[in-house]
Scaffold this motif. Structure first.
Motif, PDB file in Angstrom:
ATOM      1  N   ASN A  27      23.392  23.438  53.005  1.00  0.00           N
ATOM      2  CA  ASN A  27      23.626  23.516  54.476  1.00  0.00           C
ATOM      3  C   ASN A  27      24.033  25.120  54.791  1.00  0.00           C
ATOM      4  N   THR A  28      24.852  25.593  53.909  1.00  0.00           N
ATOM      5  CA  THR A  28      25.513  26.942  54.251  1.00  0.00           C
ATOM      6  C   THR A  28      24.364  27.764  54.133  1.00  0.00           C
ATOM      7  N   VAL A  29      23.516  28.023  53.049  1.00  0.00           N
ATOM      8  CA  VAL A  29      22.483  29.026  52.976  1.00  0.00           C
ATOM      9  C   VAL A  29      21.407  28.825  53.882  1.00  0.00           C
ATOM     10  N   LYS A  30      20.956  27.583  54.146  1.00  0.00           N
ATOM     11  CA  LYS A  30      20.061  27.237  55.342  1.00  0.00           C
ATOM     12  C   LYS A  30      20.594  27.708  56.737  1.00  0.00           C
ATOM     13  N   TYR A  31      21.622  27.577  56.994  1.00  0.00           N
ATOM     14  CA  TYR A  31      22.295  28.109  58.188  1.00  0.00           C
ATOM     15  C   TYR A  31      22.265  29.710  58.377  1.00  0.00           C
ATOM     16  N   LEU A  32      22.480  30.383  57.206  1.00  0.00           N
ATOM     17  CA  LEU A  32      22.473  31.852  56.829  1.00  0.00           C
ATOM     18  C   LEU A  32      20.942  32.539  56.891  1.00  0.00           C
ATOM     19  N   ASP A  33      19.967  31.477  56.631  1.00  0.00           N
ATOM     20  CA  ASP A  33      18.530  31.736  56.139  1.00  0.00           C
ATOM     21  C   ASP A  33      18.361  32.765  55.026  1.00  0.00           C
ATOM     22  N   PHE A  34      19.258  32.276  53.915  1.00  0.00           N
ATOM     23  CA  PHE A  34      18.977  33.142  52.671  1.00  0.00           C
ATOM     24  C   PHE A  34      18.835  32.253  51.619  1.00  0.00           C
ATOM     25  N   ASP A  35      18.152  32.763  50.413  1.00  0.00           N
ATOM     26  CA  ASP A  35      17.811  31.776  49.462  1.00  0.00           C
ATOM     27  C   ASP A  35      18.397  32.273  48.095  1.00  0.00           C
ATOM     28  N   ILE A  36      19.230  31.548  47.430  1.00  0.00           N
ATOM     29  CA  ILE A  36      19.883  32.044  46.151  1.00  0.00           C
ATOM     30  C   ILE A  36      18.965  32.094  45.052  1.00  0.00           C
ATOM     31  N   ASP A  37      18.869  33.168  44.336  1.00  0.00           N
ATOM     32  CA  ASP A  37      18.538  32.987  42.969  1.00  0.00           C
ATOM     33  C   ASP A  37      19.373  32.901  42.029  1.00  0.00           C
ATOM     34  N   TYR A  38      19.343  31.443  41.514  1.00  0.00           N
ATOM     35  CA  TYR A  38      20.361  31.117  40.531  1.00  0.00           C
ATOM     36  C   TYR A  38      20.561  32.000  39.155  1.00  0.00           C
ATOM     37  N   VAL A 145      41.665  30.655  41.842  1.00  0.00           N
ATOM     38  CA  VAL A 145      40.447  29.806  42.288  1.00  0.00           C
ATOM     39  C   VAL A 145      39.843  30.758  43.443  1.00  0.00           C
ATOM     40  N   THR A 146      38.664  30.999  43.120  1.00  0.00           N
ATOM     41  CA  THR A 146      37.912  31.926  44.272  1.00  0.00           C
ATOM     42  C   THR A 146      36.813  30.743  45.035  1.00  0.00           C
ATOM     43  N   VAL A 147      36.868  30.875  46.435  1.00  0.00           N
ATOM     44  CA  VAL A 147      36.263  29.966  47.149  1.00  0.00           C
ATOM     45  C   VAL A 147      34.891  30.804  47.833  1.00  0.00           C
ATOM     46  N   VAL A 148      33.670  30.435  47.713  1.00  0.00           N
ATOM     47  CA  VAL A 148      32.588  30.831  48.312  1.00  0.00           C
ATOM     48  C   VAL A 148      31.788  30.176  49.252  1.00  0.00           C
ATOM     49  N   SER A 149      32.112  30.623  50.513  1.00  0.00           N
ATOM     50  CA  SER A 149      31.164  29.893  51.716  1.00  0.00           C
ATOM     51  C   SER A 149      30.969  30.809  52.802  1.00  0.00           C
ATOM     52  N   THR A 150      31.044  30.411  53.995  1.00  0.00           N
ATOM     53  CA  THR A 150      30.885  31.325  55.120  1.00  0.00           C
ATOM     54  C   THR A 150      31.737  30.958  56.124  1.00  0.00           C
ATOM     55  N   LEU A 151      32.210  32.075  56.847  1.00  0.00           N
ATOM     56  CA  LEU A 151      32.628  31.806  58.139  1.00  0.00           C
ATOM     57  C   LEU A 151      31.883  32.159  59.405  1.00  0.00           C
ATOM     58  N   MET A 157      31.366  26.891  58.079  1.00  0.00           N
ATOM     59  CA  MET A 157      31.211  26.128  57.251  1.00  0.00           C
ATOM     60  C   MET A 157      32.489  25.889  56.125  1.00  0.00           C
ATOM     61  N   LEU A 158      33.294  26.904  56.488  1.00  0.00           N
ATOM     62  CA  LEU A 158      34.493  26.716  55.561  1.00  0.00           C
ATOM     63  C   LEU A 158      35.892  26.464  56.427  1.00  0.00           C
ATOM     64  N   ALA A 159      36.558  25.386  55.833  1.00  0.00           N
ATOM     65  CA  ALA A 159      37.662  24.608  56.453  1.00  0.00           C
ATOM     66  C   ALA A 159      38.625  25.642  56.463  1.00  0.00           C
ATOM     67  N   ASP A 160      39.594  25.637  57.266  1.00  0.00           N
ATOM     68  CA  ASP A 160      40.752  26.919  57.167  1.00  0.00           C
ATOM     69  C   ASP A 160      41.691  26.704  55.994  1.00  0.00           C
ATOM     70  N   GLU A 161      42.058  25.251  56.007  1.00  0.00           N
ATOM     71  CA  GLU A 161      42.676  24.768  54.979  1.00  0.00           C
ATOM     72  C   GLU A 161      42.402  25.040  53.631  1.00  0.00           C
ATOM     73  N   LEU A 162      41.164  25.158  53.007  1.00  0.00           N
ATOM     74  CA  LEU A 162      40.560  25.425  51.918  1.00  0.00           C
ATOM     75  C   LEU A 162      40.668  27.026  51.784  1.00  0.00           C
TER      76      LEU A 162
END
Length: 188
Positions: A27-38, A145-151, A157-162
């Motif tokens: 859902n995050t990358v769909k919103y950002l319109d980018f495709d991850i190369d795993y 811990v490093t969290v990877v998401s989007t603001l 998509m990133l909860a403030d508490e996380l």
């Protein structure tokens, strides 16, 4: 390395584990319109330290003849990823609409806690605030811990508490040139 104003500190002898909440990342990358190369994602974190495991968690709809997630899961399983899957559940909501549920939070949290003694740094690709307590627990055991998401989404998509619980946060859109299939929109 700096992403969105945050210095991402990895050390060469650090034991790293990647945890990807597949549904959340999708859902995050769909919103950002980018495709991850795993493959690029694995290579990037392998260069940061000693990559112990790269786990991808997702529920799979069993009765679909063709599902893009099944293709991705097959590819990931042959290319260095540990796949943790379960069948998605079909539910009917109170309005009679069919819904699919496939929450993998419990599986991710159990694996995080089980791996604590064997890793130094955990990278969580999710913005789900339900992980805050799990992050606190692994941090008490000495794991960074490093969290990877989007603001950049609305709402974020990133909860403030996380974000506040994590040692570091990486705005995934700032990694576009490193882990995306195409370095720019003009490449497509």
């Amino acid at each position: 390395m700096v992403f969105s104003g945050v210095t991402m500190a990895f050390y060469p002898n650090e034991r790293i584990a990647i945890f990807i909440d597949g549904s959340n990342l999708y859902n995050t990358v769909k919103y950002l319109d980018f495709d991850i190369d795993y493959t690029k994602l694995l290579e990037f974190f392998s260069k940061k330290g000693n990559l112990i495991t790269a786990n991808y968690y997702t529920a799979i709809v069993q009765d679909d003849d063709y599902s893009p997630i099944k293709t991705l899961v097959d590819w990931l399983s042959y290319n260095g990823w540990q796949l943790i899957t379960k069948p998605a559940k079909h539910l009917i909501d109170r309005n009679g609409r069919r819904r699919i549920k496939g929450d993998m939070d419990a599986e991710i949290i159990v694996d995080m806690l089980e791996l604590c003694s064997r890793i130094d740094h955990m990278v969580l690709f999710s913005g789900d605030g339900d992980f805050r307590v799990a992050l606190k627990a692994v941090q008490k055991k000495g794991v960074k811990v490093t969290v990877v998401s989007t603001l950049k989404s609305n709402p974020p998509m990133l909860a403030d508490e996380l974000r506040r619980q994590a040692n570091d946060f990486i705005e995934i859109s700032s990694m576009d040139k490193i882990i995306s299939r195409h370095n720019s929109k003009s490449d497509t």
